[in-house]
Write a protein that holds these residues in place. Structure first.
Motif, mmCIF file in Angstrom:
data_model
loop_
_atom_site.group_PDB
_atom_site.id
_atom_site.type_symbol
_atom_site.label_atom_id
_atom_site.label_comp_id
_atom_site.label_asym_id
_atom_site.label_seq_id
_atom_site.Cartn_x
_atom_site.Cartn_y
_atom_site.Cartn_z
ATOM 1 N N UNK A 102 0.836 -1.201 0.000
ATOM 2 C CA UNK A 102 0.000 0.000 0.000
ATOM 3 C C UNK A 102 0.870 1.250 0.000
ATOM 4 N N UNK A 103 0.519 2.203 -0.845
ATOM 5 C CA UNK A 103 1.261 3.459 -0.889
ATOM 6 C C UNK A 103 1.046 4.251 0.403
ATOM 7 N N UNK A 104 -0.166 4.148 0.980
ATOM 8 C CA UNK A 104 -0.445 4.824 2.243
ATOM 9 C C UNK A 104 0.391 4.270 3.382
ATOM 10 N N UNK A 105 0.520 2.961 3.450
ATOM 11 C CA UNK A 105 1.331 2.339 4.490
ATOM 12 C C UNK A 105 2.802 2.698 4.308
ATOM 13 N N UNK A 106 3.236 2.799 3.066
ATOM 14 C CA UNK A 106 4.622 3.188 2.792
ATOM 15 C C UNK A 106 4.920 4.560 3.392
ATOM 16 N N UNK A 107 3.999 5.498 3.209
ATOM 17 C CA UNK A 107 4.174 6.826 3.795
ATOM 18 C C UNK A 107 4.075 6.772 5.317
ATOM 19 N N UNK A 108 3.153 5.950 5.844
ATOM 20 C CA UNK A 108 3.017 5.803 7.292
ATOM 21 C C UNK A 108 4.314 5.294 7.904
ATOM 22 N N UNK A 109 4.963 4.364 7.235
ATOM 23 C CA UNK A 109 6.227 3.840 7.736
ATOM 24 C C UNK A 109 7.243 4.973 7.922
ATOM 25 N N UNK A 110 7.281 5.881 6.968
ATOM 26 C CA UNK A 110 8.206 7.011 7.066
ATOM 27 C C UNK A 110 7.849 7.911 8.253
ATOM 28 N N UNK A 111 6.556 8.152 8.453
ATOM 29 C CA UNK A 111 6.121 8.989 9.564
ATOM 30 C C UNK A 111 6.447 8.347 10.918
ATOM 31 N N UNK A 116 9.532 8.237 15.896
ATOM 32 C CA UNK A 116 10.365 7.493 16.845
ATOM 33 C C UNK A 116 11.726 8.151 17.035
ATOM 34 N N UNK A 117 12.253 8.733 15.952
ATOM 35 C CA UNK A 117 13.563 9.372 16.031
ATOM 36 C C UNK A 117 13.521 10.661 16.843
ATOM 37 N N UNK A 118 12.384 11.366 16.786
ATOM 38 C CA UNK A 118 12.307 12.686 17.404
ATOM 39 C C UNK A 118 11.761 12.676 18.833
ATOM 40 N N UNK A 119 10.956 11.665 19.159
ATOM 41 C CA UNK A 119 10.403 11.591 20.509
ATOM 42 C C UNK A 119 11.400 10.924 21.451
ATOM 43 N N UNK A 147 7.031 -1.770 12.978
ATOM 44 C CA UNK A 147 7.910 -1.949 14.122
ATOM 45 C C UNK A 147 9.366 -1.746 13.757
ATOM 46 N N UNK A 148 9.746 -2.237 12.586
ATOM 47 C CA UNK A 148 11.120 -2.043 12.119
ATOM 48 C C UNK A 148 11.406 -0.562 11.896
ATOM 49 N N UNK A 149 10.412 0.164 11.380
ATOM 50 C CA UNK A 149 10.585 1.598 11.167
ATOM 51 C C UNK A 149 10.798 2.316 12.497
ATOM 52 N N UNK A 150 10.006 1.931 13.510
ATOM 53 C CA UNK A 150 10.159 2.546 14.835
ATOM 54 C C UNK A 150 11.530 2.230 15.423
ATOM 55 N N UNK A 151 11.969 0.993 15.254
ATOM 56 C CA UNK A 151 13.281 0.594 15.779
ATOM 57 C C UNK A 151 14.404 1.357 15.067
ATOM 58 N N UNK A 152 14.271 1.514 13.750
ATOM 59 C CA UNK A 152 15.269 2.265 12.995
ATOM 60 C C UNK A 152 15.348 3.705 13.490
ATOM 61 N N UNK A 237 9.605 2.331 -0.177
ATOM 62 C CA UNK A 237 9.983 3.726 0.023
ATOM 63 C C UNK A 237 10.703 4.274 -1.197
ATOM 64 N N UNK A 238 11.446 3.423 -1.880
ATOM 65 C CA UNK A 238 12.171 3.875 -3.076
ATOM 66 C C UNK A 238 11.214 4.089 -4.245
ATOM 67 N N UNK A 239 10.138 3.312 -4.278
ATOM 68 C CA UNK A 239 9.135 3.496 -5.331
ATOM 69 C C UNK A 239 8.520 4.889 -5.222
ATOM 70 N N UNK A 240 8.297 5.351 -3.982
ATOM 71 C CA UNK A 240 7.701 6.681 -3.753
ATOM 72 C C UNK A 240 8.765 7.778 -3.651
#
Length: 242
Positions: A102-111, A116-119, A147-152, A237-240
């Motif tokens: 899903x393109x929406x989930x791809x963007x959600x992963x980035x968010x 996670x990086x800023x909080x 979860x992997x995105x949050x860990x990253x 993420x690279x597709x978008x």
């Protein structure tokens, strides 16, 4: 327009991918299911899309490598051994693997990664997902992707921080962990919510899949994008362009 070959063509996702591909003007090179000739399809397609089963993945990767055909892997429930097989294949052909197209989930992963990086570390992270009653793996591939995105974002790994369930006297929450809760029922296509719980406030980032076609549209977009790419491992993420 490129010709797309579908592994798992008789499944729910396979059928929708074929419909969406035709809407987008792409050619369907054919479809393969259990017991069919995976190698022949690989040789006859410009790009492959795999939404079959984990048990068939290695054979499909081998067929893609032998034919020199790029492949999109959308099959979920993968083990560490499957990911090792994907890494091996990616040395020879372009492989795009994702737990959700899903393109929406791809963007959600980035968010999620950004949040996670800023909080600060005092913000706890919990991921809740719900799917239809027939889904066999849990947590979902999408939940693990988030979860992997949050860990990253926190510069750690999911393997070090993952907590799948809590029952009984499980004790207080361990700092830095990423919790998962899986719900199953009805005909839910896919709901995912990432909760950042801080002192006195909460941030909730989520996505609701209302129709299976969103995954098919993303898979077709990814497949057409992958054609002509050099050998390597890619993600949505690279597709978008994220």
């Amino acid at each position: 327009m490129s010709a797309i070959g579908i592994y798992g063509s008789a499944g729910r996702m396979g059928r929708v991918i074929a419909e969406i591909a035709e809407e987008e003007g792409a050619t369907i090179a054919g479809g393969v299911d259990a017991g069919d000739d995976a190698a022949a399809l690989a040789h006859g397609a410009d790009v492959l899309v795999d939404f079959s089963a984990p048990s068939a993945l290695e054979a499909h990767l081998d067929a893609a490598v032998a034919a020199g055909t790029p492949i999109v892997v959308g099959t979920t429930g993968l083990s560490a051994a499957h990911h090792e097989a994907i890494d091996r294949a990616a040395r020879h052909v372009a492989v795009l693997q994702t737990g959700n197209t899903s393109l929406g989930v791809t963007l959600l992963r980035r968010l999620v990664r950004e949040a996670a990086a800023r909080l600060g570390a005092e913000w706890d992270i919990e991921i809740v997902e719900m799917h239809h009653r027939h889904k066999v793996d849990a947590p979902s591939g999408t939940a693990l992707l988030l979860g992997e995105a949050a860990a990253e974002g926190r510069e750690t790994t999911l393997a070090e921080t993952r907590v799948d369930s809590r029952a009984g006297l499980s004790g207080a929450r361990t700092d830095g962990t990423i919790g998962f809760a899986s719900l199953r029922g009805g005909s839910v296509v896919g709901d995912h919510q990432v909760i950042f719980a801080g002192p006195g406030e909460r941030i909730e980032l989520g996505h609701r899949g209302e129709d299976r076609s969103i995954f098919a549209r993303g898979a077709v977009k990814a497949a057409l994008w992958l054609v002509g790419k050099p050998a390597g491992r890619y993600g949505m993420n690279e597709v978008l362009g994220l």
